[in-house]
Structures are given as C-alpha cells and as structure tokens.
Scaffold this motif. Structure first.
Motif, short mmCIF file in Angstrom:
data_model
loop_
_atom_site.label_atom_id
_atom_site.label_comp_id
_atom_site.label_asym_id
_atom_site.label_seq_id
_atom_site.Cartn_x
_atom_site.Cartn_y
_atom_site.Cartn_z
N PRO A 1 112.96 20.44 -123.92
CA PRO A 1 114.07 19.52 -124.20
C PRO A 1 114.09 18.98 -125.63
O PRO A 1 115.15 18.77 -126.20
CB PRO A 1 113.88 18.39 -123.19
CG PRO A 1 113.05 18.97 -122.12
CD PRO A 1 112.17 19.98 -122.76
N LYS A 2 112.91 18.77 -126.21
CA LYS A 2 112.86 18.15 -127.54
C LYS A 2 111.72 18.79 -128.32
O LYS A 2 110.55 18.44 -128.16
CB LYS A 2 112.66 16.64 -127.39
CG LYS A 2 113.02 15.85 -128.63
CD LYS A 2 114.53 15.78 -128.87
CE LYS A 2 114.84 14.77 -129.96
NZ LYS A 2 116.28 14.78 -130.30
N ASN B 1 117.34 20.51 -126.42
CA ASN B 1 117.88 21.57 -125.56
C ASN B 1 118.29 20.97 -124.22
O ASN B 1 117.45 20.45 -123.48
CB ASN B 1 116.84 22.66 -125.32
CG ASN B 1 116.60 23.51 -126.55
OD1 ASN B 1 117.53 23.84 -127.28
ND2 ASN B 1 115.35 23.88 -126.78
N SER B 2 119.56 21.07 -123.90
CA SER B 2 120.07 20.52 -122.65
C SER B 2 120.25 21.63 -121.63
O SER B 2 120.17 22.82 -121.93
CB SER B 2 121.40 19.80 -122.88
OG SER B 2 122.40 20.73 -123.26
N CYS B 3 120.50 21.23 -120.41
CA CYS B 3 120.92 22.14 -119.34
C CYS B 3 121.99 21.40 -118.54
O CYS B 3 121.72 20.88 -117.46
CB CYS B 3 119.76 22.54 -118.45
SG CYS B 3 120.29 23.54 -117.04
N HIS B 4 123.18 21.30 -119.09
CA HIS B 4 124.27 20.63 -118.39
C HIS B 4 124.62 21.44 -117.13
O HIS B 4 124.69 22.67 -117.17
CB HIS B 4 125.48 20.49 -119.29
CG HIS B 4 125.21 19.70 -120.53
ND1 HIS B 4 125.89 19.89 -121.72
CD2 HIS B 4 124.31 18.71 -120.78
CE1 HIS B 4 125.43 19.05 -122.63
NE2 HIS B 4 124.46 18.34 -122.07
N SER C 1 110.80 15.57 -121.42
CA SER C 1 112.18 15.39 -120.96
C SER C 1 112.79 14.11 -121.52
O SER C 1 113.98 14.07 -121.88
CB SER C 1 112.23 15.34 -119.43
OG SER C 1 111.57 16.41 -118.82
N ARG D 1 114.14 13.62 -125.21
CA ARG D 1 115.56 13.98 -125.41
C ARG D 1 116.47 12.85 -124.97
O ARG D 1 117.52 12.62 -125.61
CB ARG D 1 115.87 15.25 -124.62
CG ARG D 1 117.34 15.62 -124.56
CD ARG D 1 117.58 16.91 -123.79
NE ARG D 1 118.98 17.00 -123.39
CZ ARG D 1 119.46 16.59 -122.21
NH1 ARG D 1 118.63 16.10 -121.29
NH2 ARG D 1 120.75 16.69 -121.95
N LEU D 2 116.10 12.13 -123.92
CA LEU D 2 116.96 11.09 -123.36
C LEU D 2 116.69 9.75 -124.05
O LEU D 2 116.38 8.75 -123.42
CB LEU D 2 116.71 10.97 -121.85
CG LEU D 2 116.95 12.25 -121.03
CD1 LEU D 2 116.53 12.05 -119.59
CD2 LEU D 2 118.41 12.68 -121.12
N ALA E 1 122.29 12.49 -126.02
CA ALA E 1 121.94 12.80 -124.64
C ALA E 1 122.02 11.50 -123.87
O ALA E 1 121.89 10.41 -124.45
CB ALA E 1 120.56 13.42 -124.56
N ARG F 1 124.97 15.66 -117.25
CA ARG F 1 124.42 15.91 -118.58
C ARG F 1 122.97 15.44 -118.74
O ARG F 1 122.44 15.47 -119.84
CB ARG F 1 125.32 15.25 -119.62
CG ARG F 1 126.73 15.82 -119.62
CD ARG F 1 127.65 15.12 -120.61
NE ARG F 1 127.24 15.24 -121.98
CZ ARG F 1 127.48 16.28 -122.77
NH1 ARG F 1 128.15 17.33 -122.28
NH2 ARG F 1 127.08 16.29 -124.02
N GLY G 1 117.55 18.65 -118.94
CA GLY G 1 117.26 19.37 -120.17
C GLY G 1 116.85 20.80 -119.86
O GLY G 1 116.83 21.24 -118.70
#
Length: 452
Positions: free
Chosen positions: A249-250, A257-260, A311, A314-315, A321, A350, A353
C-alpha cells in the motif's frame, strides 16, 4: 464423464499441458499449493482432493505460525487438511508457465467439513447469506502496483532501497513517458487475456512506476479468484522480464497502491436492485440501507480490508486515501463513493490497498451491507465536500493496533462472522504487530544512530 475437466484432458492428450497447480488462497491472499502431474490430478486429486499441511492457513507473511490460531498447527501435529479443487476456477493453460494449468481449491477437513477460517470460505458464507435473501453480489477490483527496473533478486539484495521506478514522473492518464514500463505491462495485459480474464482498462498512475489494470466485473467470488490469479501471475511475468512489481500500500512517501472495490447487488435472477428511478438520488431503499451498513460497520471491520502495518501508512492525512467515515455521490474523498446510474449503480469502496485479501475485503463489505439491510439502518446525508479535510467526519482506525482493538471488542463482528473467524484473524493481526514491534527500522537508525 463430465466433471469440469474435459478441456484439461484434451489439452493433456494433445501434449500441451503436463502439470496442474492446485492452489489455495492463504490469509494474505497469496496462492499456496503444489504441482501435480495431469494423470495424478485427474485420477485422484480432482475426485478426492489433495492433502496439504494445515499451517498454510495459520501463518504470517514470513510463513511463521504459532499458538492462538483457530487452526493450530503445533497442537495438531502439523497435520493435513484437504484441498478440494473447484473446477470452475480451472485455467487450462498459463501463458507465462508453459505446459501448466492452475485450479483453485477449497480447504476442507478430512471428514469433508469446510475450514471455516479459509478466506474463500469466509466470503462464501456471506454470499450464501445474500442468497438466502434472494440477492447476489457482483464486484470488480482495481489493483495498482509499482514497477521497478531492478529484478526481484536485485531488489532483495538492495534491501528494497535505491530502486529506480519504471517511469520517471507522474504519468497519471499519460500516453507518453511510459517506455520504461510498457514492455512488462503490455505482456501482463496480453497474457492475462490469453489466460481468460476480460480486460477493461489499463493506464499509468500518479507515483513514478505506478500502473493500474482493470478487468471486467463479475460475480463476487469469481472476481476475487481472478484477483489472486492476476496478482500471482503479474509477479511471475515481471520476474521473467527481469523487473520487480510491488502491490504494497505504501512503498515510500509518494502515492500509495490502492485496491478500490466496486460492489453491486442483484436479485438471484440477475435483476438490479440498487437503483430506484423514482427517488431523487436514484437509490433504492435497499441500497440506502446497504450503504448505511458500510458506514456503521467500517470501524469494526476495517481489519479485513487493511490487514497489515503498512496498510495504515496509506490511510493517513494527505495521502489521497480515506481517513474518515462518510459517503458521497461521485466523491473520491469519501471511503464509500456511490457511482453509476440505473442498472450500473454501485458503491466504490476506497479503503482497501494493494495488500488486501480480496475474499476478506469483499466479505466485510457484503456483511456490512447485510447488517444495514437487516437492521434497516437510516442513511446519513451525503458528504459533498472534501471529506479528507473535514474534521467533523468521524475517523477510521489510524493504525493496525486500533483496527485490531475494534475487531476484537466489536459486538457486530462475531454476529456477522462467528467467534472462530474473529479469533483467527485477530491472531493474524497480532502476529503482524509483534513482528513490527520487534523490528528496528531505517527511520530509527537515521534519527538515533548519532544524535541520541
């Protein structure tokens, strides 16, 4: 004989397939398993299943296990469960692995009972709950990754530092500056299509070296099967090309890097159920409850969408994010974005990640939506501004430790998933936290080596 393996027999008789990989998705969403000869697979494993050590569903990233998991390898003598192949997942030829087929399997106990903590099983239980209400879930995942010019071996030997991204600058939606990344992503795109995935879109993203490939949405379990197949295959293709990909993710201070995840509901007859042409916002009453459930359950279930220490890097504020709990129509600053119209009306979640296990993430979303539907939760007003900057928006858990606490103390989680699943994934989170707390980071050395 019709058993779902007719094409495999034909490919083997023609000399095009010699081996079958039987794989189970583990807690991290990685494919773990063994290669079997085609005759052995068809004569035995396809009918009886294939034994594999039960610790495969009780390990961390390093393959370490220990007491406290619901599936306790040490206290059971590192025995076997059975991998029961699912013929619906068969890929008869892997373009990047000549002469090889692949099939995913469900983990069951020798007596035939399912291993309840297996990620595929966790999702199946939630999809069955939907089916009991006459509903079915359709999903699509949007995975991002970073590509680097070094091989995986070189990256390992450099301790993943000083790596050169495959593009030089922000190439979001760009059609130039991609000469360093296009050879590998072109091969990934084309070989995934040859393997049976349906490509929709592909483009470069914001972080240097970042790229996204999106495949056609479909029934939720199939989407998750496609997701783990793609992720595993993309890494193998990259390795063959002498480059390295990361879905973490970071990776650094840049874009993560996300995984929506796009998720919609239909009746079991295929009829869309989320849209209501008579409502001002186009949402049916069922959808309003479904979205309300996402918001109500998100703090307690975020562990299933963001399972690792990284994870939550990223958040964080300023990372584009989600950091709060809100929904909005076509609002990318909210964790739950409502998009589409009419039959295509859906949510985009959203929070996950690139490290998310898709089975667990989608299971959490389905369970949360059902919680909203069953309890007829009212939907709060949509957020129309910048939810990332609005201090009035309730906050998501900001660390893995906070997410674990919410998961373990939740009154909702055991009702939705059962005590066994809650305990198992709490143990997995504690393993991740413990490993991180024992590690000494470069950040600590930079701050403390000379000046403390």
């Amino acid at each position: 004989m019709t058993d779902g393996y007719e094409q495999l027999r034909a490919e083997a008789e023609a000399g095009r397939v010699e081996e079958v990989i039987v794989a189970v998705p583990d807690l991290q969403g990685r494919l773990m398993g063994s290669r079997l000869s085609v005759p052995h697979f068809l004569d035995e494993a396809a009918r009886q299943g294939f034994g594999a050590c039960l610790y495969l569903l009780s390990t961390d990233v390093e393959m370490d296990t220990g007491p406290g998991y619901a599936v306790d390898a040490w206290n059971s003598g590192f025995g076997d469960f059975v991998l029961r192949p699912d013929p619906a997942t068969l890929r008869t030829r892997l373009p990047w692995d000549d002469g090889t087929a692949l099939v995913l399997a469900d983990a069951v106990w020798p007596g035939g009972a399912p291993v309840e903590v297996a990620p595929r099983r966790v999702l199946r239980v939630q999809l069955d709950r939907l089916a009991e209400r006459g509903l079915a879930a359709h999903a699509g995942t949007e995975l991002e990754f970073l590509a680097f010019t070094a091989s995986y071996r070189e990256a390992w030997e450099r301790r993943y530092s000083g790596l050169r991204p495959a593009t030089r600058y922000n190439t979001d939606y760009s059609l130039q500056g991609l000469e360093g990344i296009e050879p590998v992503v072109r091969r990934i795109r084309r070989e995934m299509v040859r393997a049976g995935l349906v490509l929709e879109t592909a483009r470069a993203e914001c972080h240097p070296g970042q790229y996204e490939i999106v495949f056609r949405y479909t029934e939720a379990m199939t989407t998750c099967d496609n997701h783990v197949f793609f992720k595993n295959g993309a890494k193998q293709i990259a390795a063959a090309e002498g480059v390295a990909l990361t879905f973490m993710p970071k990776f650094d201070g840049g874009e993560g890097n996300s995984c929506h995840v796009h998720l919609s509901l239909r009746g079991t007859d295929g009829t869309p159920v989320l849209a209501d042409g008579g409502a001002g916002d186009g949402m049916s009453e069922l959808m309003r409850h479904f979205v309300a459930g996402q918001l109500a359950c998100l703090p307690d279930l975020v562990l299933l969408m963001a399972p690792n220490v990284n994870s939550y890097k990223r958040l964080q504020p300023g990372a584009f994010a989600p950091t709060g709990i809100a929904w909005g129509p076509d609002n990318r600053t909210c964790p739950v974005r409502v998009v589409g119209s009419g039959p295509s009306l859906r949510i985009e979640h959203r929070v996950p990640g690139g490290d998310a296990n898709p089975y667990l993430a989608v299971a959490a979303m389905v369970a949360a939506g059902l919680y909203g539907i069953d309890n007829r939760l009212p939907l709060p007003a949509p957020h129309t501004g910048n939810a990332l900057a609005d201090t009035a928006v309730p906050r998501l858990p900001a660390t893995l430790g906070e997410a674990l606490h919410r998961w373990e103390t939740s009154e909702i989680a055991p009702k939705l998933f059962g005590e066994e699943v809650v305990a198992h994934y709490a143990r997995a989170a504690r393993a991740e936290l413990s490993a991180f707390e024992r590690a000494v980071t470069d950040w600590e050395r930079m701050r403390g080596f000379e000046r403390l």
